[in-house]
Scaffold this motif. Sequence first.
Motif, short mmCIF file in Angstrom:
data_model
loop_
_atom_site.label_atom_id
_atom_site.label_comp_id
_atom_site.label_asym_id
_atom_site.label_seq_id
_atom_site.Cartn_x
_atom_site.Cartn_y
_atom_site.Cartn_z
N ILE A 7 2.30 -3.34 1.72
CA ILE A 7 2.68 -1.77 2.08
C ILE A 7 1.72 -1.07 1.06
O ILE A 7 1.34 0.01 1.73
CB ILE A 7 4.12 -1.48 1.57
N ARG A 8 1.58 -1.31 -0.15
CA ARG A 8 0.76 -0.43 -0.99
C ARG A 8 -0.75 -0.23 -0.36
O ARG A 8 -1.21 0.53 -0.35
CB ARG A 8 0.59 -1.17 -2.48
N GLU A 9 -1.32 -1.75 0.01
CA GLU A 9 -2.64 -1.46 0.71
C GLU A 9 -2.66 -0.73 1.95
O GLU A 9 -3.82 0.09 2.18
CB GLU A 9 -3.13 -2.99 1.10
N ARG A 10 -1.66 -0.59 2.61
CA ARG A 10 -1.67 0.33 4.04
C ARG A 10 -1.49 1.59 3.49
O ARG A 10 -2.32 2.43 4.24
CB ARG A 10 -0.37 -0.05 4.77
N LEU A 11 -0.93 1.95 2.32
CA LEU A 11 -0.80 3.42 1.97
C LEU A 11 -2.24 3.71 1.40
O LEU A 11 -2.84 4.85 1.62
CB LEU A 11 0.04 3.62 0.66
N ARG A 12 -2.83 2.93 0.65
CA ARG A 12 -4.18 3.10 0.13
C ARG A 12 -5.28 3.32 1.34
O ARG A 12 -6.08 4.56 1.42
CB ARG A 12 -4.72 1.97 -0.76
N ASP A 13 -5.22 2.35 2.33
CA ASP A 13 -6.06 2.51 3.58
C ASP A 13 -5.87 3.98 4.18
O ASP A 13 -6.93 4.29 4.70
CB ASP A 13 -5.70 1.51 4.39
N ALA A 14 -4.63 4.29 4.11
CA ALA A 14 -4.46 5.82 4.75
C ALA A 14 -4.70 6.87 3.93
O ALA A 14 -4.69 7.99 4.45
CB ALA A 14 -2.89 5.70 5.20
N GLY A 15 -5.48 6.64 2.72
CA GLY A 15 -5.60 7.62 1.94
C GLY A 15 -4.37 8.21 1.10
O GLY A 15 -4.44 9.41 0.59
N ALA A 16 -3.24 7.90 1.41
CA ALA A 16 -1.88 8.36 0.96
C ALA A 16 -1.81 8.20 -0.67
O ALA A 16 -2.22 7.22 -0.99
CB ALA A 16 -0.90 7.87 1.78
N THR A 17 -1.14 9.15 -1.20
CA THR A 17 -0.63 8.93 -2.55
C THR A 17 0.55 8.39 -2.53
O THR A 17 1.81 8.58 -1.71
CB THR A 17 -0.50 10.33 -3.29
#
Length: 128
Positions: A7-17
């Motif tokens: 989930i953290r990787e998905r957030l990073r890939d989306a550029g989300a904080t």
Amino acid sequence: MSSTQAIRERLRDAGATFAANDNIAEYLLPGDTEVIQAEVEQHVQAVLEALVIDTSRDHNTKATAKRIVRMYVREVFAGRFESAPEVTDFPNACGLNELYAGSHCRALDVLASPPTHNRPHVGWRGAR
């Protein structure tokens, strides 16, 4: 890789904080909240065991980790994992420039969970 790491990787890939006060609901897939709960439950159980609490034989503490995690994910941090509700805005017909809490002045109950404490703070604000 743990499920929450994905989930953290998905957030990073989306550029989300995803800082402590960020709402990440738009990036979660169906079932992600349950995945988060399951992983956090394992960690809370480990904390209870490190505190030398016998959760396997003490009837008072059976399923305590599950209850604690449900409280944090579904209540205390619900605003992190659920989409924000639509805000209702009413016209300021009286031209007030102060907090207005109904037809009479009253205190407002406050529930906050500052990232530095990671626990709920309950209080009130206003005149009683």
